[in-house]
Enzyme design. Structure first.
Site, short mmCIF file in Angstrom:
data_model
loop_
_atom_site.label_atom_id
_atom_site.label_comp_id
_atom_site.label_asym_id
_atom_site.label_seq_id
_atom_site.Cartn_x
_atom_site.Cartn_y
_atom_site.Cartn_z
N GLY A 79 0.84 -1.19 0.00
CA GLY A 79 0.00 0.00 0.00
C GLY A 79 0.88 1.23 0.00
O GLY A 79 2.06 1.15 -0.33
N CYS A 121 11.84 1.29 -3.40
CA CYS A 121 12.01 1.17 -1.94
C CYS A 121 13.22 0.30 -1.58
O CYS A 121 13.55 0.18 -0.40
CB CYS A 121 10.76 0.61 -1.29
SG CYS A 121 9.39 1.78 -1.32
N TYR A 150 9.37 -3.80 3.61
CA TYR A 150 8.89 -3.91 2.22
C TYR A 150 10.08 -3.90 1.24
O TYR A 150 10.17 -4.73 0.34
CB TYR A 150 7.92 -2.75 1.95
CG TYR A 150 7.45 -2.62 0.53
CD1 TYR A 150 6.54 -3.52 0.00
CD2 TYR A 150 7.91 -1.57 -0.27
CE1 TYR A 150 6.09 -3.38 -1.31
CE2 TYR A 150 7.46 -1.43 -1.57
CZ TYR A 150 6.56 -2.33 -2.09
OH TYR A 150 6.12 -2.20 -3.38
N ASN A 179 6.86 4.92 -7.97
CA ASN A 179 5.55 5.60 -7.79
C ASN A 179 4.69 5.64 -9.05
O ASN A 179 4.64 6.66 -9.75
CB ASN A 179 5.75 7.03 -7.28
CG ASN A 179 6.50 7.05 -5.97
OD1 ASN A 179 6.09 6.42 -5.01
ND2 ASN A 179 7.62 7.75 -5.94
N LYS A 193 -1.91 5.40 -2.53
CA LYS A 193 -0.63 6.10 -2.46
C LYS A 193 -0.86 7.60 -2.66
O LYS A 193 -1.98 8.03 -2.94
CB LYS A 193 0.31 5.53 -3.50
CG LYS A 193 0.38 4.04 -3.38
CD LYS A 193 1.56 3.43 -4.02
CE LYS A 193 1.48 1.93 -3.86
NZ LYS A 193 0.30 1.35 -4.55
N LYS A 201 -8.56 13.80 -1.72
CA LYS A 201 -8.72 14.93 -0.78
C LYS A 201 -9.16 16.19 -1.51
O LYS A 201 -10.03 16.93 -1.05
CB LYS A 201 -7.40 15.17 -0.03
CG LYS A 201 -7.06 14.07 0.96
CD LYS A 201 -5.69 14.31 1.60
CE LYS A 201 -5.30 13.12 2.48
NZ LYS A 201 -4.02 13.35 3.19
N THR A 222 10.18 14.76 -1.46
CA THR A 222 10.06 14.75 -2.93
C THR A 222 10.04 13.33 -3.49
O THR A 222 10.61 12.41 -2.92
CB THR A 222 11.24 15.51 -3.57
OG1 THR A 222 12.46 14.93 -3.09
CG2 THR A 222 11.18 17.00 -3.26
N ARG A 286 13.41 11.16 -3.37
CA ARG A 286 13.70 9.96 -4.19
C ARG A 286 13.40 10.28 -5.64
O ARG A 286 12.35 10.82 -5.96
CB ARG A 286 12.86 8.79 -3.74
CG ARG A 286 13.03 7.56 -4.63
CD ARG A 286 12.20 6.39 -4.16
NE ARG A 286 12.73 5.84 -2.93
CZ ARG A 286 11.99 5.19 -2.03
NH1 ARG A 286 10.71 5.04 -2.22
NH2 ARG A 286 12.55 4.70 -0.94
P1 NAD Z 1 -1.91 -3.55 -5.67
O1 NAD Z 1 -1.96 -3.64 -4.17
O2 NAD Z 1 -2.96 -2.75 -6.35
O3 NAD Z 1 -1.89 -5.00 -6.30
C1 NAD Z 1 -1.28 -6.10 -5.67
C2 NAD Z 1 -2.26 -7.25 -5.74
O4 NAD Z 1 -1.67 -8.41 -5.13
C3 NAD Z 1 -3.58 -6.97 -4.97
O5 NAD Z 1 -4.69 -7.03 -5.83
C4 NAD Z 1 -3.62 -8.06 -3.91
O6 NAD Z 1 -4.92 -8.56 -3.66
C5 NAD Z 1 -2.72 -9.12 -4.52
N1 NAD Z 1 -2.26 -10.03 -3.48
C6 NAD Z 1 -1.79 -9.72 -2.25
N2 NAD Z 1 -1.56 -10.83 -1.55
C7 NAD Z 1 -1.88 -11.88 -2.34
C8 NAD Z 1 -1.87 -13.28 -2.16
N3 NAD Z 1 -1.46 -13.82 -1.01
N4 NAD Z 1 -2.27 -14.06 -3.17
C9 NAD Z 1 -2.71 -13.52 -4.35
N5 NAD Z 1 -2.73 -12.18 -4.58
C10 NAD Z 1 -2.33 -11.37 -3.58
O7 NAD Z 1 -0.45 -3.00 -6.00
P2 NAD Z 1 0.12 -2.43 -7.39
O8 NAD Z 1 0.31 -0.97 -7.22
O9 NAD Z 1 -0.65 -2.92 -8.53
O10 NAD Z 1 1.57 -3.10 -7.38
C11 NAD Z 1 1.90 -4.24 -8.16
C12 NAD Z 1 3.34 -4.63 -7.88
O11 NAD Z 1 4.22 -3.53 -8.14
C13 NAD Z 1 3.58 -5.01 -6.42
O12 NAD Z 1 4.51 -6.07 -6.36
C14 NAD Z 1 4.20 -3.78 -5.83
O13 NAD Z 1 5.01 -4.05 -4.70
C15 NAD Z 1 5.01 -3.24 -7.00
N6 NAD Z 1 5.24 -1.79 -6.92
C16 NAD Z 1 4.21 -0.90 -7.11
C17 NAD Z 1 4.48 0.46 -7.02
C18 NAD Z 1 3.40 1.48 -7.24
O14 NAD Z 1 3.70 2.69 -7.23
N7 NAD Z 1 2.15 1.09 -7.44
C19 NAD Z 1 5.78 0.93 -6.73
C20 NAD Z 1 6.77 -0.02 -6.53
C21 NAD Z 1 6.52 -1.37 -6.65
#
Ligand code: NAD
Length: 333
Positions: A79, A121, A150, A179, A193, A201, A222, A286
């Site tokens: 999250g 991260c 994380y 991001n 996020k 908001k 930032t 970052r």
């Molecule tokens: P998100 O939370 O919208 O999607 C992640 C999904 O994984 C969710 O739908 C959740 O239900 C699923 N999940 C969690 N636990 C699970 C489990 N045990 N079994 C099956 N599914 C499961 O996040 P996102 O923004 O779409 O991110 C996708 C990937 O990108 C993630 O690995 C995240 O760490 C990485 N990431 C995202 C961002 C960003 O800015 N959104 C930045 C850096 C890395």
């Protein structure tokens, strides 16, 4: 035996990036299986097959990776800063299980290529203490000192990909997102996020007439923000590139959270006051160094922050409007 390319698995397909990735792979002609704990909340998945399953279980990972050539591993318990800063054990435990089982199942099932979605991260906290931070190059990840569990877990799974490539010949990719934002992602409830939270908001301020919004900390921290269309394009290009080392994927325009709030307010057509309240801020600054990204992919994210935010804000304003009028927040407005 190797499973055919042209058949792809997207884990986390019920989440923000996974849902968009499924749509884009479908447009490219792939047969796609999605898997997640839940279906996408805001629009139907275009996946040919959608498994609702818990990928912390080895058996679920084996079923999910059966008969596909490509795996895009996006599933994660994650999250925004509020969630990441307050759930270290849960995040490390759940994500480690998901990733250990996913990569091992992929190997056993003869998956050809696996792309793992890591994060900015992973970068050490000591390189991100200044709001006017130097952009982070891929090599900056070591010596390692991510701020949160994380980031540590992401780093471990990056290593896992490296060793599965070396020991078993699994053709891995590692992308470090900076991001990502856009419509059809969490915008309320604690996992959203900064861009989505600020859009919500500001939309509430606009629709209720109370033109003051809360910002966590002094708002001078930032970041850079990358629009979802660029993200899925970059993911696909990386998979096709053959590049097996970690690669940044983000914009390299640095902006403070205060300024981001003002940009959103301008898009909404209102003026807002910013009230700074205590809250997790993450690292001070970052940014993404895109030198390697440009070299490897011959491409970099192109959608401007303003254009991406305009689309995102419009979608979130619709959600907020629905919420204020009593429609459930999880449903399309
Ligand atoms: P998100 O939370 O919208 O999607 C992640 C999904 O994984 C969710 O739908 C959740 O239900 C699923 N999940 C969690 N636990 C699970 C489990 N045990 N079994 C099956 N599914 C499961 O996040 P996102 O923004 O779409 O991110 C996708 C990937 O990108 C993630 O690995 C995240 O760490 C990485 N990431 C995202 C961002 C960003 O800015 N959104 C930045 C850096 C890395």
């Amino acid at each position: 035996m190797s499973a055919p390319l042209g058949r792809a698995l997207v884990t986390g397909a019920g989440g923000f990036i996974g849902h968009h990735l499924v749509s884009s792979l479908k447009q490219r002609g792939y047969w796609v299986r999605g898997v997640d704990l839940k279906r996408p909340e805001y629009s139907d998945s275009q996946a040919d097959e959608f498994l609702v399953a818990d990928l912390r279980e080895a058996a679920a990972c084996r079923a999910a990776t059966d008969g596909v050539g490509d795996v895009y591993a996006l599933a994660a318990d994650m999250g925004g800063m509020g969630f990441i800063a307050n759930n270290h054990s849960i995040i490390l435990h759940n994500n480690a299980l998901i990733n250990l089982h996913t990569i091992e199942a992929a190997r056993r099932n003869g998956v050809q290529r696996l792309l793992y979605t890591s994060s900015a991260c992973v970068y050490p906290e000591f390189k991100q203490t200044d709001a006017n931070v130097s952009p982070l190059k891929e090599d900056d990840a070591y010596p390692a000192m991510p701020q949160d569990a994380y980031g540590w877990e992401k780093l471990i799974t990056e290593r896992l990909c490296h060793h599965y490539k070396e020991d078993y010949g699994l053709d891995t990719r590692v992308v470090r997102f900076h991001n990502i934002f856009g419509p059809l992602g969490s915008w309320d409830g604690g996992r959203e996020k900064a861009p989505a939270a600020l859009c919500r908001k500001v939309a509430r301020a606009k629709l209720t007439g109370e033109h003051e919004i809360e910002i966590w900390g002094d708002g001078e921290q930032t970041r850079s923000f990358c629009y979802i269309d660029d993200c899925v394009e970059g993911i696909y290009r990386l998979m096709e590139s053959g590049f097996q080392e970690p690669l940044n994927l983000g914009q390299d325009r640095l902006i403070s959270i205060n300024e981001l709030a003002r940009v959103v307010a301008r898009i909404a057509g209102i003026e807002v006051g910013l009230r700074h309240v205590p809250g997790p801020m993450g690292v001070r600054g970052r940014n993404s160094d895109n030198t390697l990204l440009r070299k490897v992919l011959g491409w970099e994210p192109a959608v401007s922050l303003e254009d991406g935010l305009r689309t995102t804000y419009q979608w979130i304003e619709e959600q907020v409007r629905g919420q204020l009028s009593g429609r459930s927040s999880g449903q399309p407005a």
